[in-house]
Design a protein around this motif. Structure first.
Motif, PDB file in Angstrom:
ATOM      1  N   PRO A  47      31.770 102.588   9.966  1.00 51.52           N
ATOM      2  CA  PRO A  47      32.555 102.248  11.156  1.00 51.52           C
ATOM      3  C   PRO A  47      33.095 100.817  11.056  1.00 51.52           C
ATOM      4  CG  PRO A  47      30.427 103.196  11.771  1.00 51.52           C
ATOM      5  CD  PRO A  47      30.366 102.920  10.297  1.00 51.52           C
ATOM      6  N   VAL A  48      34.298 100.620  11.523  1.00 50.49           N
ATOM      7  CA  VAL A  48      34.896  99.290  11.610  1.00 50.49           C
ATOM      8  C   VAL A  48      34.699  98.792  13.042  1.00 50.49           C
ATOM      9  CG1 VAL A  48      37.034  97.957  11.479  1.00 50.49           C
ATOM     10  CG2 VAL A  48      36.576  99.768   9.806  1.00 50.49           C
ATOM     11  N   ILE A  49      34.085  97.642  13.185  1.00 46.84           N
ATOM     12  CA  ILE A  49      33.750  97.089  14.507  1.00 46.84           C
ATOM     13  C   ILE A  49      34.682  95.913  14.821  1.00 46.84           C
ATOM     14  CG2 ILE A  49      31.951  96.066  15.933  1.00 46.84           C
ATOM     15  CD1 ILE A  49      31.363  98.940  15.082  1.00 46.84           C
ATOM     16  N   GLU A  50      35.165  95.860  16.039  1.00 45.29           N
ATOM     17  CA  GLU A  50      36.029  94.759  16.487  1.00 45.29           C
ATOM     18  C   GLU A  50      35.585  94.334  17.878  1.00 45.29           C
ATOM     19  OE1 GLU A  50      38.571  93.889  19.495  1.00 45.29           O
ATOM     20  OE2 GLU A  50      39.185  95.885  18.801  1.00 45.29           O
TER      21      GLU A  50
ATOM     22  N   HIS B 152      46.135  94.307  12.744  1.00 44.46           N
ATOM     23  CA  HIS B 152      45.134  93.344  12.265  1.00 44.46           C
ATOM     24  C   HIS B 152      44.086  93.040  13.322  1.00 44.46           C
ATOM     25  CE1 HIS B 152      48.095  91.039  14.543  1.00 44.46           C
ATOM     26  NE2 HIS B 152      47.146  90.144  14.763  1.00 44.46           N
ATOM     27  N   ALA B 153      44.411  93.318  14.610  1.00 42.50           N
ATOM     28  CA  ALA B 153      43.560  92.851  15.699  1.00 42.50           C
ATOM     29  C   ALA B 153      42.679  93.928  16.314  1.00 42.50           C
ATOM     30  CB  ALA B 153      44.428  92.227  16.804  1.00 42.50           C
ATOM     31  N   HIS B 154      43.010  95.194  16.139  1.00 38.03           N
ATOM     32  CA  HIS B 154      42.186  96.234  16.765  1.00 38.03           C
ATOM     33  C   HIS B 154      41.483  97.082  15.718  1.00 38.03           C
ATOM     34  CE1 HIS B 154      45.652  98.850  15.975  1.00 38.03           C
ATOM     35  NE2 HIS B 154      46.403  98.041  16.708  1.00 38.03           N
ATOM     36  N   ALA B 155      40.404  97.731  16.141  1.00 38.45           N
ATOM     37  CA  ALA B 155      39.580  98.500  15.204  1.00 38.45           C
ATOM     38  C   ALA B 155      40.360  99.637  14.569  1.00 38.45           C
ATOM     39  CB  ALA B 155      38.348  99.049  15.933  1.00 38.45           C
ATOM     40  N   ILE B 156      41.239 100.274  15.347  1.00 33.44           N
ATOM     41  CA  ILE B 156      42.048 101.370  14.805  1.00 33.44           C
ATOM     42  C   ILE B 156      42.867 100.877  13.618  1.00 33.44           C
ATOM     43  CG2 ILE B 156      44.091 102.786  15.291  1.00 33.44           C
ATOM     44  CD1 ILE B 156      42.951 103.284  18.081  1.00 33.44           C
ATOM     45  N   GLY B 157      43.600  99.783  13.814  1.00 28.12           N
ATOM     46  CA  GLY B 157      44.430  99.266  12.742  1.00 28.12           C
ATOM     47  C   GLY B 157      43.627  98.794  11.550  1.00 28.12           C
ATOM     48  N   GLN B 158      42.557  98.066  11.789  1.00 28.55           N
ATOM     49  CA  GLN B 158      41.732  97.577  10.686  1.00 28.55           C
ATOM     50  C   GLN B 158      41.146  98.744   9.891  1.00 28.55           C
ATOM     51  OE1 GLN B 158      38.848  94.683  12.054  1.00 28.55           O
ATOM     52  NE2 GLN B 158      40.358  93.690  13.373  1.00 28.55           N
ATOM     53  N   CYS B 159      40.737  99.804  10.597  1.00 27.85           N
ATOM     54  CA  CYS B 159      40.163 100.971   9.919  1.00 27.85           C
ATOM     55  C   CYS B 159      41.216 101.663   9.050  1.00 27.85           C
ATOM     56  CB  CYS B 159      39.605 101.944  10.954  1.00 27.85           C
ATOM     57  SG  CYS B 159      38.717 103.336  10.233  1.00 27.85           S
ATOM     58  N   LEU B 160      42.423 101.817   9.592  1.00 29.50           N
ATOM     59  CA  LEU B 160      43.485 102.454   8.809  1.00 29.50           C
ATOM     60  C   LEU B 160      43.878 101.597   7.620  1.00 29.50           C
ATOM     61  CD1 LEU B 160      45.726 103.819  11.718  1.00 29.50           C
ATOM     62  CD2 LEU B 160      44.219 105.142  10.217  1.00 29.50           C
ATOM     63  N   LEU B 161      44.028 100.300   7.822  1.00 30.75           N
ATOM     64  CA  LEU B 161      44.409  99.406   6.723  1.00 30.75           C
ATOM     65  C   LEU B 161      43.335  99.358   5.642  1.00 30.75           C
ATOM     66  CD1 LEU B 161      45.968  96.438   8.742  1.00 30.75           C
ATOM     67  CD2 LEU B 161      47.185  98.173   7.403  1.00 30.75           C
ATOM     68  N   SER B 162      42.078  99.494   6.042  1.00 30.41           N
ATOM     69  CA  SER B 162      40.990  99.454   5.054  1.00 30.41           C
ATOM     70  C   SER B 162      41.044 100.645   4.105  1.00 30.41           C
ATOM     71  CB  SER B 162      39.631  99.413   5.760  1.00 30.41           C
ATOM     72  OG  SER B 162      39.301 100.668   6.328  1.00 30.41           O
ATOM     73  N   GLN B 163      41.720 101.717   4.519  1.00 29.82           N
ATOM     74  CA  GLN B 163      41.807 102.921   3.688  1.00 29.82           C
ATOM     75  C   GLN B 163      42.991 102.879   2.723  1.00 29.82           C
ATOM     76  OE1 GLN B 163      41.109 106.678   6.013  1.00 29.82           O
ATOM     77  NE2 GLN B 163      40.891 105.260   7.722  1.00 29.82           N
ATOM     78  N   LEU B 164      43.858 101.887   2.866  1.00 30.04           N
ATOM     79  CA  LEU B 164      45.036 101.764   1.998  1.00 30.04           C
ATOM     80  C   LEU B 164      44.704 100.955   0.758  1.00 30.04           C
ATOM     81  CD1 LEU B 164      47.723 100.857   4.701  1.00 30.04           C
ATOM     82  CD2 LEU B 164      46.961 103.139   3.986  1.00 30.04           C
ATOM     83  N   ASP B 165      45.555 101.081  -0.270  1.00 28.78           N
ATOM     84  CA  ASP B 165      45.363 100.215  -1.432  1.00 28.78           C
ATOM     85  C   ASP B 165      45.928  98.821  -1.125  1.00 28.78           C
ATOM     86  OD1 ASP B 165      48.179 100.269  -1.817  1.00 28.78           O
ATOM     87  OD2 ASP B 165      48.014 102.036  -3.103  1.00 28.78           O
ATOM     88  N   GLU B 166      45.657  97.889  -2.007  1.00 22.55           N
ATOM     89  CA  GLU B 166      46.017  96.492  -1.739  1.00 22.55           C
ATOM     90  C   GLU B 166      47.515  96.324  -1.545  1.00 22.55           C
ATOM     91  OE1 GLU B 166      45.547  91.987  -3.642  1.00 22.55           O
ATOM     92  OE2 GLU B 166      44.610  93.716  -4.639  1.00 22.55           O
ATOM     93  N   ALA B 167      48.320  97.026  -2.355  1.00 23.67           N
ATOM     94  CA  ALA B 167      49.776  96.891  -2.245  1.00 23.67           C
ATOM     95  C   ALA B 167      50.271  97.370  -0.881  1.00 23.67           C
ATOM     96  CB  ALA B 167      50.460  97.675  -3.359  1.00 23.67           C
TER      97      ALA B 167
END
Length: 262
Positions: free
Chosen positions: A199-202, A147-162
Motif C-alpha cells: 500500500p502507498v500511504i499519504e 505527486h501529492a495524493h496516494a492514488i497518483g503516487q501508487c499509479l506512478l510507482s507502477q510505471l517505468d522510470e521514463a
C-alpha cells in the motif's frame, strides 16, 4: 342502450403493442450470433421458423443497417451489433467495479476510489462514499497533482522510470500543503522505494486533515489502484483498513482484472 364493448384482456393488449417485424429481426440476430462461422439464409429461416421471403427481406435490412454482414452467402454479426455487445460488456464490467467498491465501503467503513493510468493520464473512474464517510473533495485537479495524493503516487510507482519522468515533465511537483513532497527528485526517490504490491500511504499531502492509502493493481501493461481515505483523527485505522482492503481485492482480483479497461 348500446351494448358496451367488451374490454380487451390484458394479455391481448400487451400482444397488440408488440411489433412483429422487430421480434422476427431479433430472432434472426440471435440465430446468427449462435453461428460463429456464419450461416446461409435458408438455414437461418429453418432455425427461426420464418418464411424464406421474410427471412431474405429482414436479412437485407439488417445488412443495410450494419447489424449483419454477408460474406460468400453466409451471414455474420455486423459492426453495429458488435458495438451493442461491447457496450453491454463494458457496462457489466463497470457494474462489477461499482458493486465491489460499495461492498468494501460498507464493510470497512471508508470511502473507496478506483483509478487507472491510461494514455499518460490519471483517471479516477469510480468513487463510492456515504454522507457519514465522504470522499476527499477534489479541490485541485487529480490529474495534475498525482505527486501529492496516494492514488497518483501508487499509479506512478507502477510505471517505468521514463514514463514517470514524462508525467512529471507535464505535471511537475507543486506544493499543495506543508506536507507535500518538495521536488521531482525527492518524489522519484520515494517511488523507487515503494515495495511491490505494498500500500502507498499519504498523510495530508493533498488535503489537510486527510490521510489516504492506495493498493496497486497491475494487469498486463495497465496500472490501476483501489484507494481509501480517512480523516486525520482516524489515522490509526488507515493501515489496518488498507490491509483489509488488500485481502478483499485478492479474493475478487479475477473479476477486477477484467474490469481494468472500463
Amino acid at each position: 342502450m348500446p351494448r358496451a364493448r367488451p374490454e380487451t384482456p390484458p394479455a391481448q393488449q400487451q400482444t397488440a403493442t408488440l411489433i412483429g417485424s422487430v421480434q422476427r429481426a431479433m430472432r434472426l440476430l440471435e440465430c446468427v450470433a449462435g453461428h460463429e462461422h456464419g450461416a446461409p439464409a435458408k438455414q437461418l429461416a429453418r432455425e427461426t421458423g420464418l418464411a424464406l421471403p421474410t427471412t431474405y427481406h429482414l436479412l437485407r435490412t439488417l445488412v443495410h443497417e450494419g447489424y449483419l454482414r454477408r460474406e460468400k452467402g453466409l451471414f455474420f454479426l455486423g459492426a453495429a451489433a458488435e458495438r451493442l455487445s461491447s457496450s453491454g460488456a463494458q457496462e457489466k464490467r463497470r457494474s462489477t467495479v461499482t458493486e465491489a467498491l460499495a461492498r468494501w465501503r460498507d464493510s470497512i467503513g471508508v470511502p473507496v476510489y478506483y483509478a487507472v493510468y491510461r494514455e499518460g493520464e490519471i483517471q479516477v473512474v469510480c468513487v463510492s462514499d456515504t454522507p457519514g464517510n465522504p470522499a476527499v473533495e477534489e479541490w485541485a485537479d487529480f490529474r495534475e497533482t498525482g505527486h501529492a495524493h496516494a492514488i497518483g503516487q501508487c499509479l506512478l510507482s507502477q510505471l517505468d522510470e521514463a514514463a514517470r519522468r514524462d508525467h512529471l515533465e507535464r505535471y511537475p511537483v507543486q506544493s499543495l500543503t506543508p506536507y507535500t513532497v518538495r521536488d521531482n527528485r525527492t518524489l522519484l526517490q520515494r517511488l523507487e522505494r515503494v515495495g511491490r504490491m505494498e500500500p502507498v500511504i499519504e498523510r495530508q499531502e493533498y488535503a489537510l486533515g486527510t490521510v489516504c492509502a492506495a493498493i496497486p493493481i497491475t494487469v498486463g501493461t495497465t496500472a490501476a489502484t483501489i484507494a481509501i481515505s480517512l480523516p486525520c483523527h482516524q489515522a490509526d485505522r488507515l493501515l489496518p483498513a488498507a490491509r483489509q482492503l488488500q485481502n478483499e481485492i485478492g479474493r475478487l482480483l479475477g473479476s477486477l482484472s477484467l474490469s481494468i479497461s472500463i
